[in-house]
Every structure is written in structure tokens, then in C-alpha cells.
Design a protein around this motif. Structure first.
Motif, PDB file in Angstrom:
ATOM      1  N   UNK A 181       3.857 -21.279   2.926  1.00 51.54           N
ATOM      2  CA  UNK A 181       4.672 -21.362   1.718  1.00 51.54           C
ATOM      3  C   UNK A 181       5.747 -20.288   1.764  1.00 51.54           C
ATOM      4  N   UNK A 182       6.982 -20.673   1.474  1.00 48.93           N
ATOM      5  CA  UNK A 182       8.094 -19.728   1.478  1.00 48.93           C
ATOM      6  C   UNK A 182       8.331 -19.202   0.053  1.00 48.93           C
ATOM      7  N   UNK A 183       8.379 -17.889  -0.074  1.00 46.61           N
ATOM      8  CA  UNK A 183       8.624 -17.251  -1.365  1.00 46.61           C
ATOM      9  C   UNK A 183       9.887 -16.403  -1.251  1.00 46.61           C
ATOM     10  N   UNK A 184      10.856 -16.668  -2.120  1.00 50.38           N
ATOM     11  CA  UNK A 184      12.114 -15.941  -2.099  1.00 50.38           C
ATOM     12  C   UNK A 184      12.192 -15.014  -3.312  1.00 50.38           C
ATOM     13  N   UNK A 185      12.642 -13.775  -3.079  1.00 51.49           N
ATOM     14  CA  UNK A 185      12.793 -12.807  -4.159  1.00 51.49           C
ATOM     15  C   UNK A 185      14.117 -12.075  -4.028  1.00 51.49           C
ATOM     16  N   UNK A 186      14.686 -11.733  -5.159  1.00 47.04           N
ATOM     17  CA  UNK A 186      15.903 -10.933  -5.224  1.00 47.04           C
ATOM     18  C   UNK A 186      15.570  -9.685  -6.016  1.00 47.04           C
ATOM     19  N   UNK A 187      15.623  -8.529  -5.369  1.00 45.84           N
ATOM     20  CA  UNK A 187      15.129  -7.290  -5.973  1.00 45.84           C
ATOM     21  C   UNK A 187      16.201  -6.207  -5.971  1.00 45.84           C
ATOM     22  N   UNK A 188      16.306  -5.516  -7.114  1.00 44.85           N
ATOM     23  CA  UNK A 188      17.157  -4.319  -7.115  1.00 44.85           C
ATOM     24  C   UNK A 188      16.293  -3.134  -6.663  1.00 44.85           C
ATOM     25  N   UNK A 189      16.879  -1.934  -6.674  1.00 49.68           N
ATOM     26  CA  UNK A 189      16.183  -0.765  -6.148  1.00 49.68           C
ATOM     27  C   UNK A 189      14.889  -0.484  -6.903  1.00 49.68           C
ATOM     28  N   UNK A 190      14.922  -0.578  -8.223  1.00 53.27           N
ATOM     29  CA  UNK A 190      13.736  -0.283  -9.032  1.00 53.27           C
ATOM     30  C   UNK A 190      12.637  -1.322  -8.787  1.00 53.27           C
ATOM     31  N   UNK A 191      13.025  -2.596  -8.747  1.00 61.81           N
ATOM     32  CA  UNK A 191      12.056  -3.662  -8.520  1.00 61.81           C
ATOM     33  C   UNK A 191      11.439  -3.552  -7.128  1.00 61.81           C
ATOM     34  N   UNK A 192      12.251  -3.162  -6.150  1.00 62.41           N
ATOM     35  CA  UNK A 192      11.732  -2.986  -4.794  1.00 62.41           C
ATOM     36  C   UNK A 192      10.699  -1.864  -4.764  1.00 62.41           C
ATOM     37  N   UNK A 193      10.982  -0.781  -5.483  1.00 63.14           N
ATOM     38  CA  UNK A 193      10.023   0.318  -5.546  1.00 63.14           C
ATOM     39  C   UNK A 193       8.699  -0.109  -6.158  1.00 63.14           C
ATOM     40  N   UNK A 194       8.766  -0.922  -7.209  1.00 64.95           N
ATOM     41  CA  UNK A 194       7.549  -1.422  -7.847  1.00 64.95           C
ATOM     42  C   UNK A 194       6.766  -2.325  -6.898  1.00 64.95           C
ATOM     43  N   UNK A 195       7.481  -3.174  -6.156  1.00 65.10           N
ATOM     44  CA  UNK A 195       6.817  -4.072  -5.211  1.00 65.10           C
ATOM     45  C   UNK A 195       6.118  -3.294  -4.106  1.00 65.10           C
ATOM     46  N   UNK A 196       6.806  -2.284  -3.566  1.00 65.40           N
ATOM     47  CA  UNK A 196       6.214  -1.471  -2.502  1.00 65.40           C
ATOM     48  C   UNK A 196       4.955  -0.768  -3.005  1.00 65.40           C
ATOM     49  N   UNK A 197       5.007  -0.240  -4.227  1.00 65.39           N
ATOM     50  CA  UNK A 197       3.848   0.447  -4.798  1.00 65.39           C
ATOM     51  C   UNK A 197       2.659  -0.500  -4.931  1.00 65.39           C
ATOM     52  N   UNK A 198       2.917  -1.741  -5.378  1.00 65.48           N
ATOM     53  CA  UNK A 198       1.840  -2.724  -5.528  1.00 65.48           C
ATOM     54  C   UNK A 198       1.272  -3.130  -4.180  1.00 65.48           C
ATOM     55  N   UNK A 199       2.152  -3.281  -3.179  1.00 75.07           N
ATOM     56  CA  UNK A 199       1.685  -3.651  -1.844  1.00 75.07           C
ATOM     57  C   UNK A 199       0.851  -2.533  -1.220  1.00 75.07           C
ATOM     58  N   UNK A 200       1.263  -1.289  -1.451  1.00 72.42           N
ATOM     59  CA  UNK A 200       0.491  -0.157  -0.936  1.00 72.42           C
ATOM     60  C   UNK A 200      -0.890  -0.095  -1.577  1.00 72.42           C
ATOM     61  N   UNK A 201      -0.956  -0.361  -2.886  1.00 77.58           N
ATOM     62  CA  UNK A 201      -2.237  -0.357  -3.588  1.00 77.58           C
ATOM     63  C   UNK A 201      -3.133  -1.477  -3.064  1.00 77.58           C
ATOM     64  N   UNK A 202      -2.537  -2.649  -2.831  1.00 74.52           N
ATOM     65  CA  UNK A 202      -3.304  -3.773  -2.297  1.00 74.52           C
ATOM     66  C   UNK A 202      -3.793  -3.471  -0.892  1.00 74.52           C
ATOM     67  N   UNK A 203      -2.949  -2.824  -0.096  1.00 73.60           N
ATOM     68  CA  UNK A 203      -3.332  -2.484   1.270  1.00 73.60           C
ATOM     69  C   UNK A 203      -4.485  -1.493   1.289  1.00 73.60           C
ATOM     70  N   UNK A 204      -4.473  -0.523   0.375  1.00 71.63           N
ATOM     71  CA  UNK A 204      -5.570   0.442   0.288  1.00 71.63           C
ATOM     72  C   UNK A 204      -6.881  -0.259  -0.037  1.00 71.63           C
ATOM     73  N   UNK A 205      -6.821  -1.253  -0.931  1.00 75.65           N
ATOM     74  CA  UNK A 205      -8.028  -2.005  -1.292  1.00 75.65           C
ATOM     75  C   UNK A 205      -8.572  -2.771  -0.097  1.00 75.65           C
ATOM     76  N   UNK A 206      -7.680  -3.408   0.653  1.00 80.43           N
ATOM     77  CA  UNK A 206      -8.095  -4.170   1.832  1.00 80.43           C
ATOM     78  C   UNK A 206      -8.699  -3.223   2.872  1.00 80.43           C
ATOM     79  N   UNK A 207      -8.095  -2.050   3.056  1.00 80.56           N
ATOM     80  CA  UNK A 207      -8.622  -1.091   4.011  1.00 80.56           C
ATOM     81  C   UNK A 207     -10.030  -0.665   3.634  1.00 80.56           C
TER      82      UNK A 207
END
Length: 203
Positions: free
Chosen positions: A173-199
Motif C-alpha cells: 500500500x502506498x501512503x503519501x504525506x506532505x509534512x512541514x518541519x514541525x510535522x516531520x519532527x512529530x513523525x520522527x518522534x513517533x517512529x522512534x518511540x515505535x522503534x523502541x517498543x519493537x526493540x
């Protein structure tokens, strides 16, 4: 531009150091000398357990501290492969854990010799955590005018395309997103939290 390799390299760097919990458990690695006269053979028994070939610890059942040593080696093997540590780093960690120098190289080679088996087992285990996984992604930077009358004001937007693959053979499935600087920071933070859980669940 494909940046998968860069992201995975950054992820490995983020998890390069053991957490305090891991460090505590690794103190039991040196206890293998009390469990077996052949640490490499014991290591392969642990790897068989990690990859799902069954527990074969009966010969070591009466050794002092065997449970702690087994858990330490299980965690260490999963961490080495899950975080893609080079053999030099494995040897360094074994040295810090108090493993005698003449045993560090054989133990490290024991792990690297069965790397593919361990890796496949970790991937299979991880697939049970989620019904889908990130297969690939692409991105590009886009500059937009905040006003068609004021051309000096510009905003940077990241155009991100995620390719998400279902674990049971369904089409990606292809997911497209358009993010400004603040939104990108929020996404990275959520991905890091998810990665820690998986680890925590897999390594």
C-alpha cells in the motif's frame, strides 16, 4: 531519492549501546565458564533455542547460575544480530563482559557463522507484532510560497511516500504525506518511540 540504507544505519547507531537492563544481564556472560567447559558448544545450544529448534539445556541443568547465563546469552545473540553489530564490536562487548580473551574470537565467530538463521528467526518473530511492515520509502523536498504576492516567504515541505507491505502476501500500500518541519519532527518522534517498543519486544 532512496535513503533506506541511511535510515537503517542511523537506527543501528541509535541502539549501538546496551541499555542498563542489558548491561546488568550481560554481567552473567562470563558465568559460562561455570556452566560448560566448551563455551562455543553452549553458545550453539543457546542459538538453537533462539531460532526455535528447542531447548537442549539438560546437560547444564545442575550448573550454578545456569538460568542467568542462558538468558544473558539469549539476549546477547539477539542484540548482536538484531542491531547488526560487526564482529569487532561483538568481541569488544564480550571483552567488556569479562570473557577471557582466548574465548572472545571463537564466541564471536559462533554467532557470525549462524547469522542468517538468527536473522530469519528475528524477522519471523517481528512479523507477529504487526500485520504490515515498511518495505521502502522515497522522499523529496519541496519549496512553496506562503503567499503568491510575497515571493520572499517560503516554506519547506517534505513529500514522503511510504510503501507498506502486508505480511501475508497482499499487495503493498502506498501512503503519501506532505509534512512541514514541525510535522516531520512529530513523525520522527513517533517512529522512534515505535522503534523502541519493537526493540524491547524483539531484542
Amino acid at each position: 531519492r532512496k535513503v533506506s540504507a541511511l535510515v537503517f544505519e542511523n537506527a543501528k547507531m541509535s541502539y549501538h549501546s546496551a541499555s542498563p537492563t542489558e548491561s546488568d544481564k550481560y554481567t552473567h556472560l562470563s558465568g559460562v565458564s561455570n556452566v560448560s567447559k566448551d563455551p562455543v558448544r553452549f553458545l550453539h545450544v543457546v542459538i538453537d533455542d533462539v531460532i526455535g529448534r528447542g531447548e537442549k539445556y539438560q546437560p547444564y541443568a545442575n550448573a550454578p547460575g545456569v538460568k542467568e547465563v542462558i538468558e544473558a546469552y539469549r539476549m546477547f545473540v539477539r542484540r548482536c544480530v538484531g542491531r547488526n553489530l560487526p564482529k569487532e564490536k561483538i568481541i569488544e562487548d564480550l571483552n567488556q563482559a569479562g570473557i577471557p580473551q582466548d574465548r572472545q574470537q571463537p564466541l564471536a565467530e559462533g554467532i557470525t557463522s549462524r547469522w542468517k538463521e538468527i536473522e530469519e528467526s528475528l524477522v519471523q518473530h517481528s512479523s507477529h507484532i504487526s500485520q504490515a511492515h515498511l518495505k521502502d520509502f522515497d522522499w523529496k523536498l519541496h519549496m512553496t510560497l506562503s503567499s503568491d504576492k510575497i515571493s520572499t516567504l517560503r516554506e519547506s515541505l517534505l513529500l514522503l511516500n511510504l510503501s507498506v507491505q502486508q505480511n501475508h502476501g497482499e499487495k503493498s500500500k502506498e501512503i503519501f504525506m506532505e509534512l512541514n518541519k514541525e510535522q516531520l519532527g512529530e513523525l520522527i518522534a513517533k517512529l522512534e518511540a515505535a522503534n523502541e517498543t519493537v526493540q524491547e519486544l524483539t531484542v
